[in-house]
Design an enzyme around this catalytic site. Structure first.
Site, mmCIF file in Angstrom:
data_model
loop_
_atom_site.group_PDB
_atom_site.id
_atom_site.type_symbol
_atom_site.label_atom_id
_atom_site.label_comp_id
_atom_site.label_asym_id
_atom_site.label_seq_id
_atom_site.Cartn_x
_atom_site.Cartn_y
_atom_site.Cartn_z
ATOM 1 N N ASP A 41 0.880 -1.167 -0.283
ATOM 2 C CA ASP A 41 -0.206 0.097 -0.022
ATOM 3 C C ASP A 41 0.782 1.537 0.270
ATOM 4 O OD1 ASP A 41 -2.263 1.492 -0.106
ATOM 5 O OD2 ASP A 41 -2.734 1.375 2.530
ATOM 6 N N HIS A 58 3.040 3.294 -8.613
ATOM 7 C CA HIS A 58 2.613 1.635 -9.187
ATOM 8 C C HIS A 58 4.250 0.896 -9.204
ATOM 9 C CE1 HIS A 58 -1.134 1.631 -7.448
ATOM 10 N NE2 HIS A 58 -1.745 2.789 -8.350
ATOM 11 N N LEU A 152 10.732 -21.071 -2.791
ATOM 12 C CA LEU A 152 9.692 -19.252 -2.364
ATOM 13 C C LEU A 152 8.840 -19.739 -2.983
ATOM 14 C CD1 LEU A 152 9.084 -16.707 -0.645
ATOM 15 C CD2 LEU A 152 9.987 -15.586 -2.400
ATOM 16 N N ARG A 209 1.718 -4.397 6.550
ATOM 17 C CA ARG A 209 0.915 -3.370 6.100
ATOM 18 C C ARG A 209 1.900 -2.323 5.994
ATOM 19 N NH1 ARG A 209 -5.076 -1.975 4.250
ATOM 20 N NH2 ARG A 209 -5.535 -0.680 2.799
ATOM 21 N N GLU A 228 0.755 -12.903 13.281
ATOM 22 C CA GLU A 228 1.534 -11.336 13.661
ATOM 23 C C GLU A 228 0.642 -10.407 13.088
ATOM 24 O OE1 GLU A 228 2.412 -11.101 16.963
ATOM 25 O OE2 GLU A 228 1.719 -13.095 17.547
HETATM 26 C C1 FPP Z 1 -1.888 -0.145 -3.165
HETATM 27 O O1 FPP Z 1 -1.398 1.273 -3.732
HETATM 28 C C2 FPP Z 1 -1.369 -0.674 -3.902
HETATM 29 C C3 FPP Z 1 -2.652 -1.406 -5.125
HETATM 30 C C4 FPP Z 1 -3.473 -1.466 -5.101
HETATM 31 C C5 FPP Z 1 -1.563 -2.033 -6.003
HETATM 32 C C6 FPP Z 1 -0.308 -2.893 -6.251
HETATM 33 C C7 FPP Z 1 0.812 -3.011 -7.019
HETATM 34 C C8 FPP Z 1 1.945 -2.747 -7.086
HETATM 35 C C9 FPP Z 1 3.379 -2.897 -6.076
HETATM 36 C C10 FPP Z 1 2.434 -2.957 -8.499
HETATM 37 C C11 FPP Z 1 2.136 -3.887 -9.715
HETATM 38 C C12 FPP Z 1 2.408 -5.427 -8.694
HETATM 39 C C13 FPP Z 1 2.598 -6.719 -9.240
HETATM 40 C C14 FPP Z 1 2.466 -7.979 -9.167
HETATM 41 C C15 FPP Z 1 3.366 -6.741 -10.518
HETATM 42 P P1 FPP Z 1 -2.547 3.129 -2.903
HETATM 43 O O2 FPP Z 1 -2.697 3.073 -4.913
HETATM 44 O O3 FPP Z 1 -3.723 2.107 -2.537
HETATM 45 O O4 FPP Z 1 -1.722 3.507 -2.861
HETATM 46 P P2 FPP Z 1 -2.526 5.198 -1.582
HETATM 47 O O5 FPP Z 1 -3.035 4.821 -1.032
HETATM 48 O O6 FPP Z 1 -1.576 6.071 -1.908
HETATM 49 O O7 FPP Z 1 -3.097 5.820 -3.370
#
Ligand code: FPP
Length: 266
Positions: A41, A58, A152, A209, A228
């Site tokens: 996140d 991202h 893994l 998280r 945990e």
């Molecule tokens: C949440 O951050 C993240 C996501 C919804 C996507 C997670 C994806 C990646 C880390 C990249 C690609 C994944 C793969 C498997 C290649 P957010 O966008 O909600 O962040 P914010 O809360 O700051 O807006």
């Protein structure tokens, strides 16, 4: 064992000096979590803080994923489940959804060699059949090409929702009971676990998280019953092995009682 890890983790050069090495040295190799789950996140906030489009947050998040997969693999962690796209994420603008789907395919094709080199097996949980064809093809390729790896397991949670997973399991249990394949009186927790996407995978020991949020967000609702939790203010694109090591040291200092009493109080 400790020296072997140091070089695999890329910490060999500054053995005596860095805080990472100190963290690492305080780890007990016999008490590592078998299964780590991560809610990745903070990508959007990371980008906004830098005046960048969310897509670049991202993209930067993929670098963190690569580092954490590498580190878990080097440490000998059995399973890493990452929340990459939830059933609720479809509500985001179409352009952002498309970026995430493109990044997924790009990651899988680009990382395949490294995943194989590190003996990592790719698996998925979630409603994969509802993803765009390009994503499904990339996932099928990665699952097939890493099928024989024994290190893994990288479990990608995609179009995943914990309530949806439980609902689907209950439906299937109902069907099997009606068909006489299952005696309702014999349904227990193990049987229910066997109907989830994570059948055969041990429950997470540690749930991480980043980004300062302290919610479960519909992730692995059944499976985290005794996990945990470890929260961090660090945004996912900044999350690296030193943060994982910090989480592991903290985890190892906890007393896991699973609802019972600590041994000294028995
Ligand atoms: C949440 O951050 C993240 C996501 C919804 C996507 C997670 C994806 C990646 C880390 C990249 C690609 C994944 C793969 C498997 C290649 P957010 O966008 O909600 O962040 P914010 O809360 O700051 O807006």
């Amino acid at each position: 064992m400790v020296c072997g890890w140091l070089s695999v983790l890329g910490l060999g050069k500054n053995k005596n000096s860095s805080p990472e090495v100190d963290l690492y040295k305080s780890l007990d190799s016999d008490k590592l979590p078998v299964h780590i789950a991560i809610i990745m996140d903070g990508n959007g906030r990371w980008a906004t803080q830098r005046g960048l489009p969310r897509a670049l947050g991202h993209r930067a998040g993929v670098d963190s994923l690569r580092d954490i997969v590498r580190t878990c693999s080097a440490l000998g962690v059995g399973f890493l489940t990452v929340y990459a796209f939830s059933t609720e994420n479809w509500k985001r603008p179409a352009e952002e959804v498309a970026t995430l789907m493109d990044l997924l395919a790009e990651y899988l094709y680009k990382e395949l060699n490294e995943l194989n080199k590190n003996n990592v097996r790719v698996k998925t949980i979630g409603r994969i059949d509802e993803l765009p064809v390009k994503s499904r093809e990339a996932l099928a390729m990665a699952e097939k090409e890493t099928l024989r790896n024994t290190g893994l397991t990288l479990n990608l949670a995609l179009n995943y929702g914990g309530r949806n997973e439980i609902t689907e399991a209950v439906k299937q249990i109902g069907r099997d009971a009606s068909a006489g394949k299952l005696n309702p009186d014999e349904i227990d927790e193990n049987i229910i676990s066997g109907y989830l996407y994570t059948a055969g995978i041990p429950d997470p020991d540690l749930l991480i998280r980043p980004s300062g949020e302290k919610r479960i967000s519909n992730f692995l609702l059944w499976q985290v019953a005794y996990a945990e939790f470890w929260y961090s203010p660090v945004l996912w694109p900044d999350f690296r092995k030193e943060h994982l090591l910090e989480a592991l040291v903290d985890y190892q200092n906890r007393q896991r009682r699973f609802g019972g009493l600590h041994q000294s109080k028995r």
